[in-house]
Design a protein around this motif. Sequence first.
Motif, mmCIF file in Angstrom:
data_model
loop_
_atom_site.group_PDB
_atom_site.id
_atom_site.type_symbol
_atom_site.label_atom_id
_atom_site.label_comp_id
_atom_site.label_asym_id
_atom_site.label_seq_id
_atom_site.Cartn_x
_atom_site.Cartn_y
_atom_site.Cartn_z
ATOM 1 N N ILE A 147 92.266 13.771 21.337
ATOM 2 C CA ILE A 147 90.793 14.492 20.912
ATOM 3 C C ILE A 147 89.931 14.978 21.116
ATOM 4 O O ILE A 147 89.219 14.173 21.554
ATOM 5 N N GLY A 148 90.056 15.991 20.768
ATOM 6 C CA GLY A 148 88.803 17.006 21.239
ATOM 7 C C GLY A 148 87.933 17.056 21.274
ATOM 8 O O GLY A 148 87.595 16.152 19.824
ATOM 9 N N ALA A 149 86.780 16.537 21.763
ATOM 10 C CA ALA A 149 85.336 16.910 20.960
ATOM 11 C C ALA A 149 84.496 17.337 20.435
ATOM 12 O O ALA A 149 84.254 16.730 19.848
ATOM 13 N N GLY A 150 85.478 18.300 20.567
ATOM 14 C CA GLY A 150 84.627 19.498 18.757
ATOM 15 C C GLY A 150 85.758 19.257 17.678
ATOM 16 O O GLY A 150 84.514 19.337 16.980
ATOM 17 N N MET A 209 85.804 3.578 10.375
ATOM 18 C CA MET A 209 85.159 4.118 10.466
ATOM 19 C C MET A 209 84.927 6.000 9.503
ATOM 20 O O MET A 209 84.092 7.313 10.545
ATOM 21 N N SER A 210 84.830 5.707 8.101
ATOM 22 C CA SER A 210 85.249 7.351 7.090
ATOM 23 C C SER A 210 84.354 7.927 7.026
ATOM 24 O O SER A 210 82.505 6.509 6.693
ATOM 25 N N ALA A 211 84.018 8.931 6.596
ATOM 26 C CA ALA A 211 82.540 9.497 6.695
ATOM 27 C C ALA A 211 81.100 9.493 7.541
ATOM 28 O O ALA A 211 79.661 9.922 6.637
ATOM 29 N N ILE A 212 82.079 9.451 8.369
ATOM 30 C CA ILE A 212 80.665 9.151 9.235
ATOM 31 C C ILE A 212 80.357 10.685 9.674
ATOM 32 O O ILE A 212 81.307 11.442 10.073
ATOM 33 N N PRO A 213 79.458 11.640 9.443
ATOM 34 C CA PRO A 213 79.496 12.783 9.894
ATOM 35 C C PRO A 213 79.203 12.651 11.305
ATOM 36 O O PRO A 213 78.761 12.374 12.124
ATOM 37 N N GLY A 214 79.240 14.283 11.858
ATOM 38 C CA GLY A 214 79.315 14.282 13.727
ATOM 39 C C GLY A 214 81.322 14.998 14.123
ATOM 40 O O GLY A 214 82.178 14.854 13.785
ATOM 41 N N THR A 215 80.956 14.652 15.217
ATOM 42 C CA THR A 215 82.336 15.414 16.037
ATOM 43 C C THR A 215 82.529 14.149 17.499
ATOM 44 O O THR A 215 81.815 13.149 17.577
ATOM 45 N N VAL A 216 84.060 14.244 17.507
ATOM 46 C CA VAL A 216 84.236 13.236 17.928
ATOM 47 C C VAL A 216 83.768 12.965 19.299
ATOM 48 O O VAL A 216 83.733 11.893 20.002
ATOM 49 N N GLY A 217 83.273 14.064 20.048
ATOM 50 C CA GLY A 217 82.971 14.185 21.207
ATOM 51 C C GLY A 217 81.572 13.177 21.650
ATOM 52 O O GLY A 217 80.746 12.674 22.070
ATOM 53 N N ALA A 218 80.974 13.750 20.230
ATOM 54 C CA ALA A 218 79.398 12.421 19.663
ATOM 55 C C ALA A 218 79.990 11.113 20.080
ATOM 56 O O ALA A 218 78.873 10.068 20.350
#
Length: 340
Positions: free
Chosen positions: A89-92, A113-122
């Motif tokens: 999965i891409g980081a963005g 880990m549903s509804a955690i804000p943010g991007t995959v890369g972080a």
Amino acid sequence: MQIHTQIPLKNYTTMRIGGPTRFMADVHTIDELKQLVQTAKAKNLRLFVLGSGSNVIAHDEGFDGLVIRMRILGFEIIEDNATYCVLKIGAGEDWDATVKKTVDMRLSGIEAMSAIPGTVGASPVQNVGAYGQEVADTLVSLEAYDTTTNEVVTLDNQACEFSYRHSIFRGRELGRYIILNVTLKLWKSLPKPPFYDSLQQYFDDKGINIFTHQIVRDAVIAIRAEKLPDPKVLANTGSFFKNAIIENWRLDDLRTKLPDLKSYDMGDGTTKIPTGWLIEKAGLKGQLLHGMRVYDKNALVLVNESASGYVDLASARDEIIAAIRDNYQIIIEQEPLELA
Ligand SMILES: Cc1cc2nc3c(=O)[nH]c(=O)nc-3n(C[C@H](O)[C@H](O)[C@H](O)COP(=O)(O)OP(=O)(O)OC[C@H]3O[C@@H](n4cnc5c(N)ncnc54)[C@H](O)[C@@H]3O)c2cc1C
């Protein structure tokens, strides 16, 4: 690729604090990223990689360098068999949209880990976690651009040195790697009890005893909506402090001060104490300190109600840390990283 100048960081961080960054650019491909990093290095500019800004605190003076916003997308099935599926999965990509996709595919491993804000890369940076799951449980490897050697490298799970809300990316290799994508191994099985205490409590209260990926996701979203403020409405970074980890030998002494002490044995000679509970016990829940509100539904969260800037936030933070240290001799740590 456009490079913007003098962009206010308060518009790009969910705490809505921070002066301008000298330069800011979005990267959508690895080539764009390489080109940008080379240019920044040639000009001796400092770099900071930003996802959605939901776990960083910017300073009032801004950032005298280049902020790179990670926007590399991608969602690829690498391996698919009867028992598991491996995804790259891409980081963005948006983290929660990714969780939703995997739940729709009936895959298990990140649904809590549903509804955690943010991007995959972080997500590997602080080994994102919630309700008994963390990224370290499912991450096989990740690809990153190594700014020291200018090469794309693959780091496996072990190389990331994950621990509670920690990894090399916010520890000894802070700032070295720019994560490009992550590879996760998710299972083709139904979520199984035992669930995390508060999740199990929710199921018990609702009389739910059949567990699908979607049921777990819906439950987590409902629980989170009750105790976490929506950053679009109230400026915050989620948990502002990490939970406290103390050596087991300190427990007896602590229990004399706090007979109803809440604690979770980590199984390695240490115990996790919920910091939000300590802050509440110290009488700070709901208090307004220097324009920062200790959130009344969850004392682990600080909401920027009327802080004039970073200085106010730092004063509020330091007062809370001092109160916990003076009352319980426990040093609590800030969770969001500093964009400085
Ligand atoms: C309401 C709310 C609830 C939250 N709940 C949780 C929770 O339950 N569990 C949890 O663990 N966290 C939680 N968080 C914190 C946050 O959502 C996570 O840490 C998330 O992973 C941050 O993603 P981001 O894209 O916003 O990262 P940013 O805040 O933009 O960046 C965070 C750090 O990661 C680095 N970084 C970002 N992208 C990359 C990359 N591609 N390569 C290298 N470094 C990178 C940045 O430099 C920075 O140091 C919550 C936050 C909020 C606001």
